[in-house]
Design a protein around this motif. Structure first.
Motif, PDB file in Angstrom:
ATOM      1  N   ILE A  33       0.867  -1.177   0.000  1.00 14.14           N
ATOM      2  CA  ILE A  33       0.000   0.000   0.000  1.00 14.14           C
ATOM      3  C   ILE A  33       0.902   1.224   0.000  1.00 14.14           C
ATOM      4  N   TYR A  34       0.682   2.151  -0.943  1.00 16.02           N
ATOM      5  CA  TYR A  34       1.542   3.330  -1.034  1.00 16.02           C
ATOM      6  C   TYR A  34       0.678   4.569  -1.281  1.00 16.02           C
ATOM      7  N   GLY A  35       1.323   5.737  -1.294  1.00 18.10           N
ATOM      8  CA  GLY A  35       0.631   6.993  -1.594  1.00 18.10           C
ATOM      9  C   GLY A  35       0.201   7.758  -0.359  1.00 18.10           C
ATOM     10  N   ASP A  36      -0.475   8.899  -0.604  1.00 20.82           N
ATOM     11  CA  ASP A  36      -0.972   9.792   0.445  1.00 20.82           C
ATOM     12  C   ASP A  36       0.161  10.314   1.321  1.00 20.82           C
ATOM     13  N   VAL A  97      -6.387   6.094  -0.690  1.00 23.55           N
ATOM     14  CA  VAL A  97      -7.289   7.106  -1.225  1.00 23.55           C
ATOM     15  C   VAL A  97      -8.156   7.673  -0.110  1.00 23.55           C
ATOM     16  N   SER A  98      -8.729   8.853  -0.392  1.00 24.79           N
ATOM     17  CA  SER A  98      -9.694   9.481   0.502  1.00 24.79           C
ATOM     18  C   SER A  98     -10.773  10.103  -0.370  1.00 24.79           C
ATOM     19  N   LYS A  99     -11.741  10.788   0.251  1.00 30.03           N
ATOM     20  CA  LYS A  99     -12.826  11.390  -0.523  1.00 30.03           C
ATOM     21  C   LYS A  99     -12.325  12.490  -1.449  1.00 30.03           C
ATOM     22  N   ASP A 100     -11.135  13.034  -1.180  1.00 34.37           N
ATOM     23  CA  ASP A 100     -10.592  14.113  -2.003  1.00 34.37           C
ATOM     24  C   ASP A 100      -9.583  13.627  -3.045  1.00 34.37           C
ATOM     25  N   THR A 101      -9.296  12.341  -3.056  1.00 32.20           N
ATOM     26  CA  THR A 101      -8.283  11.807  -3.967  1.00 32.20           C
ATOM     27  C   THR A 101      -8.807  11.743  -5.392  1.00 32.20           C
ATOM     28  N   GLN A 102      -8.032  12.289  -6.325  1.00 32.43           N
ATOM     29  CA  GLN A 102      -8.324  12.181  -7.751  1.00 32.43           C
ATOM     30  C   GLN A 102      -7.435  11.089  -8.342  1.00 32.43           C
ATOM     31  N   PHE A 135      -9.968   7.999 -17.655  1.00 22.75           N
ATOM     32  CA  PHE A 135     -10.592   9.180 -17.070  1.00 22.75           C
ATOM     33  C   PHE A 135      -9.887   9.595 -15.794  1.00 22.75           C
ATOM     34  N   GLN A 136     -10.003  10.891 -15.485  1.00 25.93           N
ATOM     35  CA  GLN A 136      -9.635  11.381 -14.165  1.00 25.93           C
ATOM     36  C   GLN A 136     -10.932  11.616 -13.408  1.00 25.93           C
ATOM     37  N   CYS A 137     -11.027  11.084 -12.191  1.00 25.61           N
ATOM     38  CA  CYS A 137     -12.271  11.218 -11.432  1.00 25.61           C
ATOM     39  C   CYS A 137     -11.993  11.030  -9.944  1.00 25.61           C
ATOM     40  N   PRO A 138     -12.959  11.402  -9.092  1.00 30.66           N
ATOM     41  CA  PRO A 138     -12.797  11.158  -7.653  1.00 30.66           C
ATOM     42  C   PRO A 138     -12.704   9.662  -7.375  1.00 30.66           C
ATOM     43  N   GLY A 169     -17.865  15.180 -12.410  1.00 27.38           N
ATOM     44  CA  GLY A 169     -16.501  15.033 -11.915  1.00 27.38           C
ATOM     45  C   GLY A 169     -15.626  14.092 -12.702  1.00 27.38           C
ATOM     46  N   VAL A 170     -16.193  13.453 -13.734  1.00 25.23           N
ATOM     47  CA  VAL A 170     -15.431  12.503 -14.548  1.00 25.23           C
ATOM     48  C   VAL A 170     -15.004  13.186 -15.839  1.00 25.23           C
ATOM     49  N   LYS A 171     -13.682  13.257 -16.074  1.00 20.71           N
ATOM     50  CA  LYS A 171     -13.151  13.940 -17.248  1.00 20.71           C
ATOM     51  C   LYS A 171     -12.154  13.041 -17.971  1.00 20.71           C
ATOM     52  N   PRO A 172     -12.194  13.021 -19.306  1.00 24.24           N
ATOM     53  CA  PRO A 172     -11.207  12.214 -20.036  1.00 24.24           C
ATOM     54  C   PRO A 172      -9.806  12.771 -19.848  1.00 24.24           C
ATOM     55  N   VAL A 173      -8.829  11.889 -19.704  1.00 16.19           N
ATOM     56  CA  VAL A 173      -7.437  12.326 -19.544  1.00 16.19           C
ATOM     57  C   VAL A 173      -6.960  13.021 -20.811  1.00 16.19           C
TER      58      VAL A 173
END
Length: 210
Positions: A33-36, A97-102, A135-138, A169-173
């Motif tokens: 597990i990594y990140g944040d 991840v969290s609720k704010d993670t994209q 896509f980039q999304c929450p 909130g969903v956008k193509p990369v």
């Protein structure tokens, strides 16, 4: 978005190829597990649960909760390795991840109403250019798929990303062009039928004066 799930894990102190082989011999799957902005956390997971989650579909687009010795961590699977021969999981990478993670994820494309496409009815063929779109999304709002409606699609039509209704909130990369997802390609027979229809609809030519 797919239903979330929980996996129980154990922290592991030893890392490296030798440690990973030992974990697998004990019927478990090594993972990290990594990140944040936190240090990586090496863990082991139950083999059977991981196997069914990976092969059940939607693994890389579903947020999960991993219980590591009583501490619960929300994660999104980012990558996994399978044995090239036996197809069993060798290793999994998870992103905190969290609720704010994209996040950037590949989302499958689903086509509906093929029976309502005039082009397909005349023998045209659905040519899928992209089976998935990145896509980039929450992290907590990843769509299971995007839907392309073929109702009314004629031969020669190109279906672009701008024609697809996307969740909030969903956008193509890829943002610098209106890229193609699919086309309705005409076969020789379909084109011949279309030409005959066009000729029949055209006004008759006036007779030449003598």
């Amino acid at each position: 978005m797919s239903n979330t799930y929980e996996l129980k894990a154990e922290a592991r102190e030893q890392v490296g190829k030798g440690s990973a082989r030992e974990v697998r011999r004990n019927g478990k799957v090594p993972a990290v597990i990594y990140g944040d902005k936190q240090p990586p956390l090496a863990i082991t997971l139950p083999y059977k649960e991981v196997f069914y989650k990976i092969h059940g579909g939607g693994f890389l687009t579903t947020v999960a909760t991993i219980d590591v010795d009583g501490k619960k961590i929300q994660v999104l699977p980012k990558d996994y390795q399978l044995d090239p021969v036996k197809d069993f999981p060798l290793h999994v990478d998870f992103l905190r991840v969290s609720k704010d993670t994209q996040v950037n994820v590949n989302v499958p494309v689903r086509f509906i109403n093929e029976e309502k496409s005039p082009g397909i009815k005349r023998g045209g063929v659905l040519n899928v250019v992209r089976h998935e779109v990145e896509f980039q999304c929450p992290a907590n709002a990843i769509p299971d798929f995007i839907t392309v409606d073929l109702d009314g699609a004629e031969i020669g039509v190109s279906i672009h990303i701008s024609a697809v209704k996307l969740p909030a909130g969903v956008k193509p990369v890829i943002s610098d062009r209106d890229f193609t997802i699919a086309t309705i390609a005409g076969t020789a027979a379909a084109k011949s039928d279309a030409d005959e229809t066009a000729e029949a609809a055209a006004p008759a030519a006036a007779p030449e004066e003598k």
